[in-house]
Design a protein around this motif. Structure first.
Motif, short mmCIF file in Angstrom:
data_model
loop_
_atom_site.label_atom_id
_atom_site.label_comp_id
_atom_site.label_asym_id
_atom_site.label_seq_id
_atom_site.Cartn_x
_atom_site.Cartn_y
_atom_site.Cartn_z
N LEU A 68 41.11 -61.55 -9.66
CA LEU A 68 42.08 -61.08 -8.66
C LEU A 68 41.36 -60.39 -7.50
CD1 LEU A 68 44.92 -59.62 -10.95
CD2 LEU A 68 45.04 -61.66 -9.50
N GLY A 69 40.34 -59.60 -7.84
CA GLY A 69 39.59 -58.89 -6.81
C GLY A 69 38.86 -59.85 -5.88
N VAL A 70 38.26 -60.89 -6.46
CA VAL A 70 37.56 -61.87 -5.64
C VAL A 70 38.54 -62.56 -4.70
CG1 VAL A 70 36.31 -64.05 -5.67
CG2 VAL A 70 35.72 -62.26 -7.28
N VAL A 71 39.65 -63.01 -5.24
CA VAL A 71 40.63 -63.72 -4.42
C VAL A 71 41.12 -62.81 -3.29
CG1 VAL A 71 42.93 -64.74 -4.40
CG2 VAL A 71 41.33 -65.26 -6.26
N ALA A 72 41.47 -61.57 -3.64
CA ALA A 72 41.96 -60.65 -2.62
C ALA A 72 40.93 -60.41 -1.54
CB ALA A 72 42.36 -59.32 -3.28
N THR A 93 25.69 -54.54 1.39
CA THR A 93 26.89 -55.02 0.68
C THR A 93 26.81 -54.72 -0.81
OG1 THR A 93 25.97 -57.20 0.25
CG2 THR A 93 27.19 -56.92 2.32
N LEU A 94 25.62 -54.33 -1.27
CA LEU A 94 25.49 -54.00 -2.69
C LEU A 94 26.26 -52.74 -3.06
CD1 LEU A 94 21.72 -54.67 -3.43
CD2 LEU A 94 23.68 -55.86 -4.41
N LEU A 95 26.56 -51.91 -2.07
CA LEU A 95 27.26 -50.66 -2.39
C LEU A 95 28.65 -50.92 -2.95
CD1 LEU A 95 26.24 -48.28 0.55
CD2 LEU A 95 25.41 -48.30 -1.80
N PHE A 96 29.42 -51.78 -2.26
CA PHE A 96 30.79 -52.03 -2.70
C PHE A 96 31.05 -53.48 -3.07
CE2 PHE A 96 31.12 -48.18 -0.09
CZ PHE A 96 31.65 -47.33 -1.04
N GLY A 97 30.00 -54.29 -2.99
CA GLY A 97 30.14 -55.68 -3.42
C GLY A 97 30.72 -56.56 -2.33
N ASN A 98 30.25 -57.81 -2.30
CA ASN A 98 30.81 -58.76 -1.36
C ASN A 98 30.66 -60.17 -1.94
OD1 ASN A 98 31.69 -60.30 0.71
ND2 ASN A 98 30.30 -59.48 2.26
N ALA A 99 31.73 -60.67 -2.52
CA ALA A 99 31.68 -61.99 -3.15
C ALA A 99 31.48 -63.09 -2.12
CB ALA A 99 32.96 -62.24 -3.95
N ALA A 100 31.90 -62.84 -0.88
CA ALA A 100 31.79 -63.87 0.15
C ALA A 100 30.34 -64.11 0.56
CB ALA A 100 32.62 -63.49 1.38
N ALA A 101 29.52 -63.07 0.37
CA ALA A 101 28.12 -63.18 0.82
C ALA A 101 27.20 -63.68 -0.28
CB ALA A 101 27.64 -61.82 1.32
N ILE A 102 27.72 -63.87 -1.47
CA ILE A 102 26.86 -64.24 -2.60
C ILE A 102 26.44 -65.71 -2.48
CG2 ILE A 102 28.64 -64.99 -4.22
CD1 ILE A 102 27.15 -63.38 -6.39
N LEU A 123 35.45 -67.31 3.82
CA LEU A 123 35.36 -68.06 2.58
C LEU A 123 34.03 -68.79 2.51
CD1 LEU A 123 38.88 -69.73 2.19
CD2 LEU A 123 37.75 -68.26 0.53
N PRO A 124 33.45 -68.92 1.32
CA PRO A 124 32.23 -69.73 1.18
C PRO A 124 32.50 -71.15 1.68
CG PRO A 124 32.63 -68.48 -0.81
CD PRO A 124 33.83 -68.29 0.05
N THR A 125 31.42 -71.83 2.01
CA THR A 125 31.55 -73.06 2.78
C THR A 125 32.36 -74.16 2.10
OG1 THR A 125 29.38 -73.60 1.94
CG2 THR A 125 29.49 -72.77 4.20
N THR A 126 32.20 -74.34 0.80
CA THR A 126 32.93 -75.43 0.16
C THR A 126 33.79 -74.88 -0.98
OG1 THR A 126 31.37 -75.89 -1.60
CG2 THR A 126 30.95 -76.93 0.54
N GLY A 127 34.75 -75.72 -1.40
CA GLY A 127 35.63 -75.34 -2.50
C GLY A 127 34.87 -75.15 -3.79
N ILE A 128 33.84 -75.98 -3.99
CA ILE A 128 33.07 -75.87 -5.22
C ILE A 128 32.38 -74.51 -5.30
CG2 ILE A 128 31.03 -76.78 -6.44
CD1 ILE A 128 31.98 -79.57 -5.46
N ASN A 129 31.88 -74.05 -4.16
CA ASN A 129 31.27 -72.73 -4.12
C ASN A 129 32.26 -71.65 -4.52
OD1 ASN A 129 28.86 -73.73 -3.41
ND2 ASN A 129 28.78 -72.81 -1.37
N THR A 130 33.47 -71.77 -3.96
CA THR A 130 34.48 -70.76 -4.26
C THR A 130 34.76 -70.72 -5.75
OG1 THR A 130 35.45 -71.31 -2.15
CG2 THR A 130 36.76 -69.92 -3.60
#
Lengths: 286, 261
Positions: free
Chosen positions: A246-250, A132-141, A3-10
């Protein structure tokens, strides 16, 4: 858990992804109506060489290779080039539009894969995480990237609202639009630009391979449920935002699930869920 | 632009889809204001291509002159309406009949503004004039072929055009819709509008039109229906004699299949 470091980031990441999903659903509605779904696939895959080139150019200039705007511009440039190459390729003998589409998609993606391996061997490329650009990674953004995504998405949504009526008239009946004096070529170019903007906005979270699914699936699901084009577009935006969220949360909860894959699955499930409600299904049941 | 200029004047027009393979080899004609003209000829004669060519919709067009009300098309767009073949449209498109008719007002409303109440009211009046007011909120995909054709005519009429160019308006249309469409077009002509329609059925030309243009790659005749559709001319154009044998019209000659892009 990554998970990103803080709740605000999420929350920022979730909001950015929802905005991208909404844009993808609305743009997808017009792309489907104009029968340009395969162009969306070409544009998605063809961002890869541009993104890799932008990374290498930025590093050579001494700028951080993952600067969002550099990657956006690079990806948009090759996506547009690939989309522009399809019609002249299709006019060659025995190629046809389906062959030309496949050629452009594979050619640009292949070039992108080669350039990506160059990036990976680059000293800062390995940590840069372009893969990660191939399939996406919301955690790394990063927050910077979310900001850039949101800016592109908001600007595109405004442009789409302004152009919606004209784009709808062209999609319904091009010959009539031309005789009525509408600038059909310019409007088609505007639709491709909106599509490319959607693709580059979503490439970091949805990934360039699967971003087309977020463009097409929510729009297709929304069309199943009927209504006018404006209704379909608004509903597709909601479905897209829901699928992206939903995808991001999952992907944030599940270890190592690529965000784009999770978004695509969510959109596909929403599409399947819409089938029983489709007008055609109701008519058959009656 | 002079007040007496014909609504449409065409001089030595050639048109086609491939370089040096003209579908329309030579056409010159002028329409009189208020006239109703059928564009007739065998399959592959270039009827639809001619109509598209005057509007700049055919890929390759060469002409000495194509004038709308004495000027070029750009100056006359608000006065000219094109009604394409119904089969050229994807009727699964999500729109109501009223939405489609309101599209006809795009030139008046402007490209970037939304369809307002006035436009919707005008669209409903146009739908009423073709007998479809009750269908205003129906999805166009749910309408019959004849009703869809009437929606397309209403989309043209809503802008109050002075020249209507129609591509096969009576093709695959039920008898009620055909009668309705014919009377609507007749009423427009009575108010001074000019009508030119590609028409397939030789038996109904007399009923619906005053004038006819007989085309078979080149323009063979133009004038009052009775003077144009003579046995001799039909034999020349279709290769058979008499209107009654219209059903036995030979299929398009090899290589002449009319592109309906």
């Amino acid at each position: 858990m990554t998970l990103p470091t803080t709740g605000i980031n999420t929350i920022a990441v979730l909001a950015g992804c929802a905005l991208f999903g909404a844009l993808a659903g609305a743009v997808g509605t017009l792309v489907l109506a104009r029968r340009r779904a395969l162009v969306a696939d070409v544009a998605g895959h063809a961002t890869l060489p541009g993104v890799a080139l932008a990374f290498l150019v930025a590093e050579a200039l001494g700028v951080d290779g993952r600067t969002p705007w550099m990657l956006f511009l690079g990806g948009a440039a090759t996506a547009l080039l690939a989309a522009a190459l399809v019609p002249p390729l299709a006019r060659l003998r025995r190629v046809g539009s389906d062959g030309a589409t496949a050629l452009a998609l594979a050619g640009f993606f292949g070039l992108g894969a080669v350039l990506l391996s160059v990036v990976q061997s680059h000293p800062s490329g390995a940590q840069g995480g372009l893969r990660t650009l191939l399939f996406g990674n919301a955690a790394a953004i990063t927050l910077d990237e979310v900001g850039a995504l949101a800016a592109v998405a908001l600007a595109s949504i405004v442009a789409l609202v302004v152009l919606f009526r004209a784009l709808a008239i062209v999609a319904f009946d091009e010959a009539f639009a031309r005789t009525a004096g509408l600038p059909v070529r310019a409007l088609d170019l505007a639709l491709i630009l909106l599509l490319v903007a959607t693709v580059v906005a979503g490439m970091q979270v949805a990934g360039i391979v699967l971003v087309v699914a977020l463009v097409i699936t929510p729009a297709a699901a929304s069309r199943l449920l009927g209504g006018t084009l404006a209704t379909v577009a608004r509903r597709a935006a909601l479905i897209g935002a829901l699928a992206a969220s939903l995808g991001v949360v999952a992907s944030l909860l599940g270890e190592r699930i690529p965000t784009g894959a999770a978004m695509t699955l969510a959109a596909a499930l929403l599409f399947l869920g819409a089938i029983p409600f489709s007008r055609a299904a109701r008519a058959e049941a009656a | 632009m002079s007040a007496t200029a014909p609504p449409l004047e065409v001089v030595h027009l050639r048109a086609g889809y491939v370089r040096d393979a003209w579908i329309v080899e030579d056409a010159s004609f002028a329409l009189a204001a208020g006239s109703m003209t059928a564009l007739v000829g065998p399959n592959g004669a270039g009827k639809s291509t001619l109509l598209k060519a005057v509007l700049g919709l055919a890929p390759i067009v060469r002409a000495e002159r194509v004038a709308f009300f004495g000027g070029d098309l750009d100056a006359a767009r608000a006065r000219v309406a094109f009604i394409p073949q119904r089969s050229a449209i994807d009727w699964d498109f999500p729109a109501t009949a009223r939405d489609v008719v309101a599209m006809g007002l795009v030139a008046r409303i402007g490209l970037f503004r939304r369809t307002g109440r006035d436009a919707l009211a005008a669209a409903e009046r146009a739908l009423d004039s073709v007998g479809l007011l009750g269908m205003a909120r129906e999805q166009v995909g749910e309408l019959s072929g004849g009703q869809q054709q009437r929606v397309l005519v209403a989309r043209a009429l809503v802008a109050e055009p002075d020249l209507l160019l129609l591509d096969e308006p009576f093709a695959n249309v039920d008898a009620a819709s055909e009668a309705h469409l014919a009377s609507v077009l007749r009423a427009r002509a009575a108010r001074g509008s000019t009508v030119l329609a590609v028409h397939h059925d030789l038996r109904s030309v007399r009923a619906h039109f005053d004038e006819a243009i007989l085309l078979n790659r080149a323009l063979l005749a133009h004038g009052p229906v009775a003077a144009v559709l003579t046995d001799a001319r039909l034999a020349e154009a279709y290769g058979f004699v008499g209107v009654t044998s219209a059903e036995r019209a030979p299929a398009a000659r090899a290589g002449e299949a009319e592109a309906r892009a």
